[in-house]
Design a protein around this motif. Sequence first.
Motif, PDB file in Angstrom:
ATOM      1  N   SER A 272       0.831  -1.208   0.000  1.00  0.00           N
ATOM      2  CA  SER A 272       0.000   0.000   0.000  1.00  0.00           C
ATOM      3  C   SER A 272       0.864   1.255   0.000  1.00  0.00           C
ATOM      4  CB  SER A 272      -0.940  -0.006   1.205  1.00  0.00           C
ATOM      5  OG  SER A 272      -0.237   0.197   2.414  1.00  0.00           O
ATOM      6  N   VAL A 273       2.003   1.232   0.711  1.00  0.00           N
ATOM      7  CA  VAL A 273       2.914   2.374   0.707  1.00  0.00           C
ATOM      8  C   VAL A 273       3.504   2.562  -0.688  1.00  0.00           C
ATOM      9  CG1 VAL A 273       5.092   3.272   1.617  1.00  0.00           C
ATOM     10  CG2 VAL A 273       3.446   2.178   3.157  1.00  0.00           C
TER      11      VAL A 273
ATOM     12  N   ARG B  89     -12.989   4.800  -0.961  1.00  0.00           N
ATOM     13  CA  ARG B  89     -14.370   4.484  -0.588  1.00  0.00           C
ATOM     14  C   ARG B  89     -14.388   3.170   0.193  1.00  0.00           C
ATOM     15  NH1 ARG B  89     -18.879   1.746  -2.779  1.00  0.00           N
ATOM     16  NH2 ARG B  89     -20.859   2.662  -2.109  1.00  0.00           N
ATOM     17  N   TYR B  90     -14.882   3.246   1.418  1.00  0.00           N
ATOM     18  CA  TYR B  90     -14.844   2.112   2.331  1.00  0.00           C
ATOM     19  C   TYR B  90     -16.272   1.713   2.675  1.00  0.00           C
ATOM     20  CZ  TYR B  90     -13.974  -0.422   6.737  1.00  0.00           C
ATOM     21  OH  TYR B  90     -13.942  -1.348   7.741  1.00  0.00           O
ATOM     22  N   ASP B  91     -16.664   0.511   2.254  1.00  0.00           N
ATOM     23  CA  ASP B  91     -18.008   0.006   2.497  1.00  0.00           C
ATOM     24  C   ASP B  91     -17.888  -1.321   3.262  1.00  0.00           C
ATOM     25  OD1 ASP B  91     -20.565  -1.048   2.474  1.00  0.00           O
ATOM     26  OD2 ASP B  91     -21.011  -0.380   0.443  1.00  0.00           O
TER      27      ASP B  91
ATOM     28  N   VAL C  20      -9.373   7.136   5.726  1.00  0.00           N
ATOM     29  CA  VAL C  20      -9.172   5.987   4.841  1.00  0.00           C
ATOM     30  C   VAL C  20      -8.564   6.476   3.534  1.00  0.00           C
ATOM     31  CG1 VAL C  20     -10.305   4.141   3.555  1.00  0.00           C
ATOM     32  CG2 VAL C  20     -11.078   4.700   5.868  1.00  0.00           C
ATOM     33  N   ARG C  21      -7.389   5.955   3.181  1.00  0.00           N
ATOM     34  CA  ARG C  21      -6.717   6.359   1.947  1.00  0.00           C
ATOM     35  C   ARG C  21      -6.943   5.364   0.809  1.00  0.00           C
ATOM     36  NH1 ARG C  21      -1.869   6.120   1.536  1.00  0.00           N
ATOM     37  NH2 ARG C  21      -1.200   4.916   3.344  1.00  0.00           N
ATOM     38  N   ASP C  22      -7.065   4.103   1.150  1.00  0.00           N
ATOM     39  CA  ASP C  22      -7.189   3.083   0.113  1.00  0.00           C
ATOM     40  C   ASP C  22      -7.750   1.815   0.731  1.00  0.00           C
ATOM     41  OD1 ASP C  22      -6.985   1.936  -2.385  1.00  0.00           O
ATOM     42  OD2 ASP C  22      -4.861   1.434  -2.202  1.00  0.00           O
ATOM     43  N   VAL C  23      -8.495   1.056  -0.064  1.00  0.00           N
ATOM     44  CA  VAL C  23      -9.049  -0.229   0.366  1.00  0.00           C
ATOM     45  C   VAL C  23      -8.770  -1.234  -0.742  1.00  0.00           C
ATOM     46  CG1 VAL C  23     -11.101  -1.492   1.104  1.00  0.00           C
ATOM     47  CG2 VAL C  23     -10.885   0.947   1.640  1.00  0.00           C
ATOM     48  N   GLN C  24      -8.140  -2.347  -0.375  1.00  0.00           N
ATOM     49  CA  GLN C  24      -7.789  -3.362  -1.361  1.00  0.00           C
ATOM     50  C   GLN C  24      -8.098  -4.757  -0.826  1.00  0.00           C
ATOM     51  OE1 GLN C  24      -6.589  -2.852  -4.490  1.00  0.00           O
ATOM     52  NE2 GLN C  24      -6.648  -0.613  -4.194  1.00  0.00           N
ATOM     53  N   VAL C  25      -8.461  -5.650  -1.747  1.00  0.00           N
ATOM     54  CA  VAL C  25      -8.629  -7.065  -1.421  1.00  0.00           C
ATOM     55  C   VAL C  25      -7.431  -7.812  -1.995  1.00  0.00           C
ATOM     56  CG1 VAL C  25     -10.041  -9.124  -1.746  1.00  0.00           C
ATOM     57  CG2 VAL C  25     -11.141  -6.910  -1.382  1.00  0.00           C
ATOM     58  N   PHE C  26      -6.741  -8.568  -1.141  1.00  0.00           N
ATOM     59  CA  PHE C  26      -5.557  -9.308  -1.539  1.00  0.00           C
ATOM     60  C   PHE C  26      -5.827 -10.808  -1.494  1.00  0.00           C
ATOM     61  CE2 PHE C  26      -3.634  -5.319  -0.166  1.00  0.00           C
ATOM     62  CZ  PHE C  26      -2.595  -5.145  -1.066  1.00  0.00           C
TER      63      PHE C  26
ATOM     64  N   ALA D 272      -5.689   1.015   3.950  1.00  0.00           N
ATOM     65  CA  ALA D 272      -4.618   1.981   4.201  1.00  0.00           C
ATOM     66  C   ALA D 272      -5.217   3.192   4.900  1.00  0.00           C
ATOM     67  CB  ALA D 272      -3.955   2.378   2.890  1.00  0.00           C
ATOM     68  N   LEU D 273      -4.618   3.587   6.010  1.00  0.00           N
ATOM     69  CA  LEU D 273      -5.162   4.644   6.852  1.00  0.00           C
ATOM     70  C   LEU D 273      -4.115   5.717   7.125  1.00  0.00           C
ATOM     71  CD1 LEU D 273      -6.719   2.192   9.456  1.00  0.00           C
ATOM     72  CD2 LEU D 273      -8.077   3.612   7.917  1.00  0.00           C
ATOM     73  N   ALA D 274      -4.589   6.866   7.523  1.00  0.00           N
ATOM     74  CA  ALA D 274      -3.729   7.925   8.047  1.00  0.00           C
ATOM     75  C   ALA D 274      -4.312   8.343   9.386  1.00  0.00           C
ATOM     76  CB  ALA D 274      -3.665   9.106   7.095  1.00  0.00           C
ATOM     77  N   ASP D 275      -3.504   8.317  10.443  1.00  0.00           N
ATOM     78  CA  ASP D 275      -4.030   8.716  11.746  1.00  0.00           C
ATOM     79  C   ASP D 275      -4.093  10.238  11.835  1.00  0.00           C
ATOM     80  OD1 ASP D 275      -1.453   9.597  12.178  1.00  0.00           O
ATOM     81  OD2 ASP D 275      -0.943   8.041  13.625  1.00  0.00           O
ATOM     82  N   ARG D 276      -4.417  10.755  13.004  1.00  0.00           N
ATOM     83  CA  ARG D 276      -4.611  12.195  13.148  1.00  0.00           C
ATOM     84  C   ARG D 276      -3.360  12.996  12.824  1.00  0.00           C
ATOM     85  NH1 ARG D 276      -7.913  11.631  18.844  1.00  0.00           N
ATOM     86  NH2 ARG D 276      -9.957  11.164  17.934  1.00  0.00           N
ATOM     87  N   SER D 277      -2.202  12.374  13.010  1.00  0.00           N
ATOM     88  CA  SER D 277      -0.951  13.083  12.713  1.00  0.00           C
ATOM     89  C   SER D 277      -0.511  12.889  11.266  1.00  0.00           C
ATOM     90  CB  SER D 277       0.160  12.592  13.651  1.00  0.00           C
ATOM     91  OG  SER D 277       0.455  11.224  13.404  1.00  0.00           O
TER      92      SER D 277
END
Length: 256
Positions: A134-135, A148-150, A171-177, A188-193
């Motif tokens: 993801s990075v 988009r996270y459902d 939420v930055r990205d959602v993938q199925v592996f 893939a997430l980004a926290d408050r910082s």
Amino acid sequence: MAVDPILEADLVAYVDDRLPPLRRIEVEAWLATRPDDAARIMADLRLRDELRLAVTAPDAPGSRELADLARRLQGGLGRRRKLDVLRRVAAIGVFVALGWLAHEGTGPLAVRQSVASSAPPSFVEEALAAHRTSVLRSDMVSQVETPRYDPAEISAATAITMPDAPRGWTVRDVQVFPSPSGPSVEIALADRSGEALSLYGIRPGTFEVTKPQTAVSGPLAAAFWQQGPIAYALVGPAGERDELSDAAERLARSLY
């Protein structure tokens, strides 16, 4: 779709591997929200596996007498399992009897390798690999992220229930592996910082209820746990190991 109520007969059939796949998933989803019942069923599963090992491994510690006793106890346990109280009494009796005989013949029963080992489960390495991917994707202009996270759609498609992202996280990205045990989900997430994290979910093929633990792999750390049939790992920088552990605790509670 409405799910038929989970009955004691369903739990017995689950332990005995007699449920069709769809009903097994329904039972696992029901157990995942009931820690006490899940712990009881886990004890039955452990008892079943101990008995099967004694019966099918004649060279295992415990000798032929142990295997013969296991066969007799297994049959009696199966008949009595229909009543919950008697099942618990039978389970205690099996462990006492097996432990006594093993102690007399070959010493105390050995702890199974899966219990004694402190190595993280294999899904943790898969979660770390998904995070690295993801990075990598985030730095590629040609790879469009899907923020988009459902959760309902993910659950319907993969039978994996993912928790909601903590408040203030993005939420930055959602993938199925793909994985050896079926599809897995990485968010893939980004926290408050703004720190890049990822939340990984997978059905590893085992049923466990474990509290979050942490493991470090180079510059990354993972806080991992399992709730019934679904395992999770929250991955981020190794320097934020404690923060990842706290966040994993909150995520685990949010699933109940």
